[in-house]
Design a protein around this motif. Sequence first.
Motif, PDB file in Angstrom:
ATOM      1  N   ASP A  47       0.794  -1.075  -0.056  1.00 28.23           N
ATOM      2  CA  ASP A  47      -0.022  -0.011  -0.039  1.00 28.23           C
ATOM      3  C   ASP A  47       0.842   1.123   0.047  1.00 28.23           C
ATOM      4  OD1 ASP A  47      -2.335  -1.561  -0.129  1.00 28.23           O
ATOM      5  OD2 ASP A  47      -2.609  -1.351   2.222  1.00 28.23           O
ATOM      6  N   SER A  48       2.109   1.298   0.653  1.00 27.06           N
ATOM      7  CA  SER A  48       2.924   2.374   0.787  1.00 27.06           C
ATOM      8  C   SER A  48       3.696   2.651  -0.437  1.00 27.06           C
ATOM      9  CB  SER A  48       3.929   2.285   1.758  1.00 27.06           C
ATOM     10  OG  SER A  48       4.862   1.134   1.553  1.00 27.06           O
ATOM     11  N   GLY A  49       3.646   1.490  -1.459  1.00 28.17           N
ATOM     12  CA  GLY A  49       4.507   1.559  -2.714  1.00 28.17           C
ATOM     13  C   GLY A  49       6.019   1.092  -2.475  1.00 28.17           C
ATOM     14  N   ASP A  50       6.243   0.845  -1.185  1.00 32.25           N
ATOM     15  CA  ASP A  50       7.561   0.039  -1.082  1.00 32.25           C
ATOM     16  C   ASP A  50       7.714  -0.920  -2.194  1.00 32.25           C
ATOM     17  OD1 ASP A  50      10.202  -0.254   0.284  1.00 32.25           O
ATOM     18  OD2 ASP A  50       9.011  -1.995   1.237  1.00 32.25           O
ATOM     19  N   LEU A  51       6.523  -1.782  -2.405  1.00 30.02           N
ATOM     20  CA  LEU A  51       6.631  -3.242  -3.188  1.00 30.02           C
ATOM     21  C   LEU A  51       5.426  -2.410  -4.153  1.00 30.02           C
ATOM     22  CD1 LEU A  51       6.448  -5.983  -0.525  1.00 30.02           C
ATOM     23  CD2 LEU A  51       8.419  -5.416  -2.146  1.00 30.02           C
ATOM     24  N   PRO A  52       5.911  -1.918  -5.405  1.00 28.82           N
ATOM     25  CA  PRO A  52       4.921  -1.301  -6.259  1.00 28.82           C
ATOM     26  C   PRO A  52       4.374  -2.394  -7.448  1.00 28.82           C
ATOM     27  CG  PRO A  52       7.423  -1.182  -7.029  1.00 28.82           C
ATOM     28  CD  PRO A  52       7.173  -1.556  -5.728  1.00 28.82           C
ATOM     29  N   PRO A  53       3.272  -2.047  -7.833  1.00 28.58           N
ATOM     30  CA  PRO A  53       2.615  -3.072  -8.779  1.00 28.58           C
ATOM     31  C   PRO A  53       3.460  -3.673  -9.761  1.00 28.58           C
ATOM     32  CG  PRO A  53       1.121  -1.292  -8.545  1.00 28.58           C
ATOM     33  CD  PRO A  53       2.318  -0.896  -7.891  1.00 28.58           C
ATOM     34  N   GLY A  54       3.395  -4.905 -10.035  1.00 26.83           N
ATOM     35  CA  GLY A  54       4.220  -5.321 -11.091  1.00 26.83           C
ATOM     36  C   GLY A  54       5.661  -5.881 -10.420  1.00 26.83           C
ATOM     37  N   SER A  55       6.010  -5.487  -9.297  1.00 24.08           N
ATOM     38  CA  SER A  55       7.271  -6.084  -8.688  1.00 24.08           C
ATOM     39  C   SER A  55       7.310  -7.386  -8.259  1.00 24.08           C
ATOM     40  CB  SER A  55       7.791  -4.976  -7.673  1.00 24.08           C
ATOM     41  OG  SER A  55       7.076  -5.031  -6.586  1.00 24.08           O
ATOM     42  N   ARG A  56       8.539  -7.883  -8.066  1.00 26.71           N
ATOM     43  CA  ARG A  56       8.701  -9.325  -7.693  1.00 26.71           C
ATOM     44  C   ARG A  56       9.167  -9.153  -6.188  1.00 26.71           C
ATOM     45  NH1 ARG A  56      12.647 -13.018  -7.040  1.00 26.71           N
ATOM     46  NH2 ARG A  56      11.954 -15.318  -7.699  1.00 26.71           N
ATOM     47  N   LEU A  57       8.477  -9.855  -5.441  1.00 27.22           N
ATOM     48  CA  LEU A  57       8.763 -10.061  -4.135  1.00 27.22           C
ATOM     49  C   LEU A  57      10.244 -10.407  -3.765  1.00 27.22           C
ATOM     50  CD1 LEU A  57       5.768  -9.117  -3.635  1.00 27.22           C
ATOM     51  CD2 LEU A  57       6.061 -10.779  -1.671  1.00 27.22           C
ATOM     52  N   PRO A  58      11.125 -10.092  -2.943  1.00 26.10           N
ATOM     53  CA  PRO A  58      12.230 -10.730  -2.468  1.00 26.10           C
ATOM     54  C   PRO A  58      12.046 -12.272  -2.524  1.00 26.10           C
ATOM     55  CG  PRO A  58      12.031  -8.639  -1.294  1.00 26.10           C
ATOM     56  CD  PRO A  58      10.751  -8.814  -1.853  1.00 26.10           C
ATOM     57  N   ALA A  59      13.199 -12.884  -2.557  1.00 23.32           N
ATOM     58  CA  ALA A  59      13.238 -14.408  -2.314  1.00 23.32           C
ATOM     59  C   ALA A  59      12.636 -14.779  -0.952  1.00 23.32           C
ATOM     60  CB  ALA A  59      14.427 -14.930  -2.517  1.00 23.32           C
ATOM     61  N   GLU A  60      11.998 -15.979  -0.812  1.00 22.23           N
ATOM     62  CA  GLU A  60      11.544 -16.352   0.312  1.00 22.23           C
ATOM     63  C   GLU A  60      12.857 -16.271   1.523  1.00 22.23           C
ATOM     64  OE1 GLU A  60      10.211 -20.239   0.356  1.00 22.23           O
ATOM     65  OE2 GLU A  60       8.218 -19.654  -0.665  1.00 22.23           O
ATOM     66  N   ARG A  61      13.909 -16.650   1.386  1.00 20.55           N
ATOM     67  CA  ARG A  61      15.022 -16.582   2.359  1.00 20.55           C
ATOM     68  C   ARG A  61      15.207 -14.949   2.759  1.00 20.55           C
ATOM     69  NH1 ARG A  61      20.263 -15.048   2.111  1.00 20.55           N
ATOM     70  NH2 ARG A  61      19.836 -15.107  -0.276  1.00 20.55           N
ATOM     71  N   VAL A  62      15.142 -13.987   2.104  1.00 17.51           N
ATOM     72  CA  VAL A  62      15.430 -12.936   2.218  1.00 17.51           C
ATOM     73  C   VAL A  62      14.196 -12.367   3.104  1.00 17.51           C
ATOM     74  CG1 VAL A  62      15.876 -10.572   1.291  1.00 17.51           C
ATOM     75  CG2 VAL A  62      16.881 -12.681   0.321  1.00 17.51           C
ATOM     76  N   LEU A  63      12.930 -12.493   2.610  1.00 16.48           N
ATOM     77  CA  LEU A  63      11.853 -12.122   3.413  1.00 16.48           C
ATOM     78  C   LEU A  63      11.766 -12.747   4.821  1.00 16.48           C
ATOM     79  CD1 LEU A  63       8.960 -12.057   0.670  1.00 16.48           C
ATOM     80  CD2 LEU A  63       9.911 -10.053   2.007  1.00 16.48           C
ATOM     81  N   CYS A  64      12.111 -14.070   4.761  1.00 20.68           N
ATOM     82  CA  CYS A  64      11.847 -14.688   6.326  1.00 20.68           C
ATOM     83  C   CYS A  64      13.016 -13.973   7.083  1.00 20.68           C
ATOM     84  CB  CYS A  64      12.539 -16.063   5.985  1.00 20.68           C
ATOM     85  SG  CYS A  64      10.990 -17.148   5.286  1.00 20.68           S
ATOM     86  N   GLU A  65      14.296 -13.465   6.719  1.00 14.12           N
ATOM     87  CA  GLU A  65      15.164 -13.009   7.591  1.00 14.12           C
ATOM     88  C   GLU A  65      14.638 -11.545   7.938  1.00 14.12           C
ATOM     89  OE1 GLU A  65      18.656 -13.039   5.363  1.00 14.12           O
ATOM     90  OE2 GLU A  65      19.202 -15.219   5.675  1.00 14.12           O
ATOM     91  N   GLU A  66      14.033 -11.017   6.956  1.00 14.06           N
ATOM     92  CA  GLU A  66      13.609  -9.509   7.179  1.00 14.06           C
ATOM     93  C   GLU A  66      12.410  -9.371   8.209  1.00 14.06           C
ATOM     94  OE1 GLU A  66      12.438  -7.656   3.493  1.00 14.06           O
ATOM     95  OE2 GLU A  66      14.481  -7.441   2.587  1.00 14.06           O
ATOM     96  N   LEU A  67      11.524 -10.397   8.228  1.00 12.90           N
ATOM     97  CA  LEU A  67      10.452 -10.458   8.898  1.00 12.90           C
ATOM     98  C   LEU A  67      10.701 -11.263  10.176  1.00 12.90           C
ATOM     99  CD1 LEU A  67       7.974 -11.046   6.112  1.00 12.90           C
ATOM    100  CD2 LEU A  67       8.299  -8.906   7.222  1.00 12.90           C
ATOM    101  N   GLY A  68      11.742 -12.072  10.284  1.00 10.75           N
ATOM    102  CA  GLY A  68      11.822 -12.977  11.381  1.00 10.75           C
ATOM    103  C   GLY A  68      10.859 -14.050  11.728  1.00 10.75           C
ATOM    104  N   ILE A  69      10.652 -14.624  10.456  1.00  7.40           N
ATOM    105  CA  ILE A  69       9.505 -15.776  10.620  1.00  7.40           C
ATOM    106  C   ILE A  69      10.191 -16.882   9.754  1.00  7.40           C
ATOM    107  CG2 ILE A  69       7.710 -14.130  10.586  1.00  7.40           C
ATOM    108  CD1 ILE A  69       7.307 -14.718   7.458  1.00  7.40           C
ATOM    109  N   SER A  70       9.207 -18.063   9.766  1.00  7.02           N
ATOM    110  CA  SER A  70       9.723 -19.368   9.181  1.00  7.02           C
ATOM    111  C   SER A  70       9.240 -19.264   7.711  1.00  7.02           C
ATOM    112  CB  SER A  70       9.043 -20.578   9.911  1.00  7.02           C
ATOM    113  OG  SER A  70       7.734 -20.583   9.794  1.00  7.02           O
ATOM    114  N   ARG A  71       9.649 -20.063   6.963  1.00  7.78           N
ATOM    115  CA  ARG A  71       9.139 -20.467   5.512  1.00  7.78           C
ATOM    116  C   ARG A  71       7.791 -20.681   5.666  1.00  7.78           C
ATOM    117  NH1 ARG A  71      13.318 -21.797   0.888  1.00  7.78           N
ATOM    118  NH2 ARG A  71      15.056 -20.307   1.471  1.00  7.78           N
TER     119      ARG A  71
END
Length: 227
Positions: free
Chosen positions: A19-43
């Motif tokens: 919603d904030s535009g940090d991840l804009p329409p059409g963009s690919r989300l970071p890899a699972e490993r990266v997101l898990c590290e950023e968010l501090g969660i399991s896969r």
Amino acid sequence: MDTEQVWSATVDRLRSRIDSGDLPPGSRLPAERVLCEELGISRGSLRQALRVLDSIGYVQIRAGSGTYVREQQEQPLRTWFTEHDQLVEKLFDLRATVEPTLAERLARHATAKTVSRLEDNVAEMARAAQAGDMLRVIATDAEFHRVIAQNAGNDDVAGLLRSVLALVGEERRAALRLPGQIRKAVDDHRAILDAVRRSDPAAARELTLKHLLDAKTYAHDFAAEEP
């Protein structure tokens, strides 16, 4: 924090970034490993959150490619239903063919854990409705039907339903915006849950079928009304 709270919080955090535009329409989300590290969660929690975001039309999961942010196109509600009336009808018909059977099967052998998950889900949906958090309502609606499919004991049919539900993000978002539909959806889910809790397969099947057919009829009638 339990598993459901983790994926729910993850949905909120990723929604905020979109919603904030940090991840804009059409963009690919970071890899699972990266997101898990950023968010501090399991896969597992991340994948659950991404399935929910896919179900409500926020992202699109492309096998072998990754997860991409969808364009959020808001149209007047009646216009959307008029333009998509045939698609909505076909999707509801397909769901009505599959989901009542799964609810019936679940009611025959639901575990205490599955019933507890459905109870938590319905309570969360009611809280979201009370707070006016439409996207959380939509997410909990998607999760309610997914939990039934996942635990119904027929992997082939459940797999078919998961494929169908992946197609209905926009349909779900539009249908739950119809006047009175959120309250009815919460009430219908409570009734289906009660049938599962009572181990009443016939009631679970009948209530699920009625839930879907009522929603289809209301959406069709709404699109046909004069503005």
